[in-house]
Design a protein around this motif. Sequence first.
Motif, PDB file in Angstrom:
ATOM      1  N   LEU A  99       0.828  -1.205   0.000  1.00 46.59           N
ATOM      2  CA  LEU A  99       0.000   0.000   0.000  1.00 46.59           C
ATOM      3  C   LEU A  99       0.865   1.258   0.000  1.00 46.59           C
ATOM      4  N   LEU A 100       1.977   1.226   0.718  1.00 43.72           N
ATOM      5  CA  LEU A 100       2.887   2.368   0.727  1.00 43.72           C
ATOM      6  C   LEU A 100       3.387   2.678  -0.679  1.00 43.72           C
ATOM      7  N   LEU A 101       3.720   1.640  -1.428  1.00 40.67           N
ATOM      8  CA  LEU A 101       4.269   1.837  -2.768  1.00 40.67           C
ATOM      9  C   LEU A 101       3.212   2.256  -3.778  1.00 40.67           C
ATOM     10  N   THR A 102       1.977   1.835  -3.564  1.00 37.41           N
ATOM     11  CA  THR A 102       0.950   2.052  -4.593  1.00 37.41           C
ATOM     12  C   THR A 102      -0.097   3.105  -4.234  1.00 37.41           C
ATOM     13  N   ARG A 103      -0.151   3.527  -2.963  1.00 38.33           N
ATOM     14  CA  ARG A 103      -1.243   4.410  -2.548  1.00 38.33           C
ATOM     15  C   ARG A 103      -0.767   5.684  -1.852  1.00 38.33           C
TER      16      ARG A 103
ATOM     17  N   SER B  71       4.770   6.884  -4.824  1.00 36.62           N
ATOM     18  CA  SER B  71       4.761   7.380  -6.203  1.00 36.62           C
ATOM     19  C   SER B  71       6.117   7.961  -6.584  1.00 36.62           C
ATOM     20  N   LYS B  72       6.735   8.680  -5.649  1.00 38.98           N
ATOM     21  CA  LYS B  72       8.061   9.244  -5.916  1.00 38.98           C
ATOM     22  C   LYS B  72       9.105   8.147  -6.087  1.00 38.98           C
ATOM     23  N   MET B  73       9.021   7.120  -5.248  1.00 43.98           N
ATOM     24  CA  MET B  73       9.969   6.018  -5.354  1.00 43.98           C
ATOM     25  C   MET B  73       9.811   5.288  -6.678  1.00 43.98           C
TER      26      MET B  73
END
Length: 287
Positions: free
Chosen positions: A158-162, A167-169
């Motif tokens: 969720l951290l990576l996609t939401r 989004s920056k990563m």
Amino acid sequence: MSATLVQVIVGGLLLGAIYALFSSGLTLIWGMMNVVNFAHGDFVMVAMYIAYVVYVLLGGGPLASVPIAAVSLATIGILAYFLLVRHVMRGPMIAQILGTFGLALLLRYSMFGAAGANFLSLPDNLVGGTYEIFGIRLQASRVVAGIVALLVTAGLHLLLTRTSLGSKMLAVSEDATAAQLMGIRPDYMQAIAWGIAAGATGIAGALIATFFYISPTVGETLAIIAFVTVALGGFGSVPGALVAGLLIGLIESLSAYWIGGVWKDVVVYILFIFVLWFRPQGLMGKS
């Protein structure tokens, strides 16, 4: 279906959740920077020793050791990035391989010097012993570890996609130059990725230490499992690492139950070879 078989299946899934957690950090680093971290298993090993030290010195269980291990390993991950990884990334792939392999040896033999070569373990009843549900006997430490691992892995996805940070990563992973033109600092995002990945291994290591042996060489075994999990699920895919981890844990447990513990790793590696034969990118990786 017998109660024993159900117990084996549940135990395998709980173990697979742990595999998924400490493999998700490895797949995150690869997906963002195309760097294979050969020190990943030794990060888990360091976290296991931190859990042991917290228990011996403070008398604390997982509630104390998990956050301490997570923060400690996140710090080690960020330092490893700034002091080593960002420099070897400028060189050929062999420099990255040898650099992270050298970091693994540094951590391993430092632990040999600090703690010795003896095998250590935490008390079996540290998390509450064993209890029975519908005729199925489960070790509390494995249940807690499996549930926490599933929650953390889902949170990482969720951290990576939401989130904006995710989004920056992902933007840096797609095109670091374009991301920099948009005001994103690739160095910072990559350092954060290493911190998150290492922090995940810290959580996994502290949880594993409640039911697994602790030694300076345990990282070798865990690293092999992590690489198989990531390659089977697909490099760069956190959901793939979760599916592959659960699958490997289940296959290991069923193989040990049906044909003996000696053969469980053989079955996993045979399946792994067949999957890569027909789908080299893994179950959920991109072509």
